[in-house]
Design a protein around this motif. Structure first.
Motif, short mmCIF file in Angstrom:
data_model
loop_
_atom_site.label_atom_id
_atom_site.label_comp_id
_atom_site.label_asym_id
_atom_site.label_seq_id
_atom_site.Cartn_x
_atom_site.Cartn_y
_atom_site.Cartn_z
N ARG A 109 0.82 -1.14 0.16
CA ARG A 109 0.00 0.07 -0.05
C ARG A 109 0.68 1.11 0.02
N ILE A 110 0.35 2.45 -0.40
CA ILE A 110 1.04 3.70 -0.53
C ILE A 110 0.19 4.80 -0.16
N THR A 111 0.78 5.86 0.42
CA THR A 111 0.10 6.97 0.73
C THR A 111 0.66 8.37 0.38
N THR A 112 0.12 9.39 0.49
CA THR A 112 1.00 10.60 0.32
C THR A 112 1.43 11.59 1.30
N TYR A 113 2.28 12.39 1.06
CA TYR A 113 2.58 13.16 2.03
C TYR A 113 1.52 14.05 2.61
N LYS A 114 0.55 14.60 1.94
CA LYS A 114 -0.47 15.33 2.18
C LYS A 114 -1.45 14.53 3.16
N GLU A 115 -1.51 13.49 2.79
CA GLU A 115 -2.41 12.32 3.71
C GLU A 115 -1.96 12.34 4.67
N VAL A 116 -0.57 12.24 5.09
CA VAL A 116 0.15 12.17 6.51
C VAL A 116 -0.09 13.32 7.36
N ALA A 117 0.39 14.51 6.58
CA ALA A 117 0.12 15.56 7.40
C ALA A 117 -1.63 15.89 7.72
N ARG A 118 -2.22 15.40 6.83
CA ARG A 118 -3.99 15.67 7.01
C ARG A 118 -4.19 14.76 8.38
N CYS A 119 -3.49 13.62 8.39
CA CYS A 119 -3.70 12.55 9.63
C CYS A 119 -3.24 13.37 10.97
N LEU A 120 -2.47 14.46 10.94
CA LEU A 120 -1.78 15.02 12.13
C LEU A 120 -2.43 16.46 12.15
N ASN A 121 -3.55 16.45 11.36
CA ASN A 121 -4.40 17.84 11.40
C ASN A 121 -3.55 19.04 11.20
N THR A 122 -2.93 18.69 10.00
CA THR A 122 -1.78 20.04 9.72
C THR A 122 -1.75 19.92 8.18
N ARG A 123 -1.04 21.16 7.74
CA ARG A 123 -0.83 21.22 6.30
C ARG A 123 0.72 21.37 5.97
N ALA A 124 1.54 20.60 6.93
CA ALA A 124 3.00 20.61 6.74
C ALA A 124 3.36 19.55 5.84
N TYR A 125 2.78 19.15 4.92
CA TYR A 125 3.12 18.28 3.84
C TYR A 125 4.64 18.36 3.31
N ARG A 126 4.99 19.65 3.68
CA ARG A 126 6.49 19.87 3.30
C ARG A 126 7.38 19.25 4.34
N ALA A 127 6.95 19.48 5.57
CA ALA A 127 7.57 18.95 6.81
C ALA A 127 7.67 17.64 6.79
N VAL A 128 6.59 16.95 6.51
CA VAL A 128 6.48 15.53 6.40
C VAL A 128 7.87 14.83 5.33
N GLY A 129 7.97 15.59 4.33
CA GLY A 129 9.10 15.20 3.41
C GLY A 129 10.39 15.36 4.26
N ALA A 130 10.37 16.49 4.74
CA ALA A 130 11.86 16.93 5.52
C ALA A 130 12.20 15.73 6.47
N ALA A 131 10.96 15.32 7.23
CA ALA A 131 11.18 14.37 8.27
C ALA A 131 11.58 13.00 7.85
N LEU A 132 10.91 12.67 6.48
CA LEU A 132 11.50 11.33 5.87
C LEU A 132 13.05 11.29 5.27
N LYS A 133 13.11 12.52 5.08
CA LYS A 133 14.69 12.69 4.56
C LYS A 133 15.54 12.31 5.44
N ALA A 134 15.31 12.83 7.00
CA ALA A 134 16.22 12.27 7.67
C ALA A 134 16.01 11.02 8.16
N ASN A 135 14.81 10.43 8.06
CA ASN A 135 14.76 9.11 8.38
C ASN A 135 15.61 8.27 9.08
N PRO A 136 15.82 8.54 10.34
CA PRO A 136 16.90 7.86 11.36
C PRO A 136 16.51 6.55 11.54
#
Length: 104
Positions: free
Chosen positions: A20-47
């Motif tokens: 299954r797959i999802t989108t950055y926006k969907e993840v942000a939506r799940c967090l009640n925010t519009r920071a889809y950019r921040a989501v990508g940044a978080a994944l970029k770090a991906n510790p």
DNA sequence: CGCTTGACACCGT
DNA sequence: AACGGTGCCAAGC
């Protein structure tokens, strides 16, 4: 307490089932925010490596997006194919069908 | 504490 | 339908 934005993102992505797959926006939506950019940044770090399947997160239009891990987008596509998600021309095949609707 | 950046999204042309 | 420009939010310097 981890309540950091990135940690929440990781938690959500970890819940994405294989194939299954999802989108950055969907993840942000799940967090009640519009920071889809921040989501990508978080994944970029991906510790957290394979524990957090960041390759299952794509753009809202169905395109692959990016991949900072080794192999780049090429590797990302390969993994998706291995999961059963076909990718053609940098686009997810049957994107809407493979889309995983997050709870919220 | 403020400016810049970014694995995106949306609207206009 | 495809391309370009603008906007949103959080993290980093």
């Amino acid at each position: 307490m981890p309540s950091k934005f990135c940690d929440k993102v990781y938690g959500i992505i970890k819940k994405i089932p294989p194939g299954r797959i999802t989108t950055y926006k969907e993840v942000a939506r799940c967090l009640n925010t519009r920071a889809y950019r921040a989501v990508g940044a978080a994944l970029k770090a991906n510790p957290h490596a394979p524990e957090v399947p960041c390759h299952r997160v794509v753009k809202s239009d169905g395109s692959i997006g990016g991949y900072s891990a080794k192999g780049g987008v090429k590797k990302k596509i390969m993994i998706l194919e291995d999961e059963g998600v076909h990718v053609c021309g940098g686009r997810i095949d049957s994107f809407k069908r493979r889309f995983f609707r997050l709870g919220k």
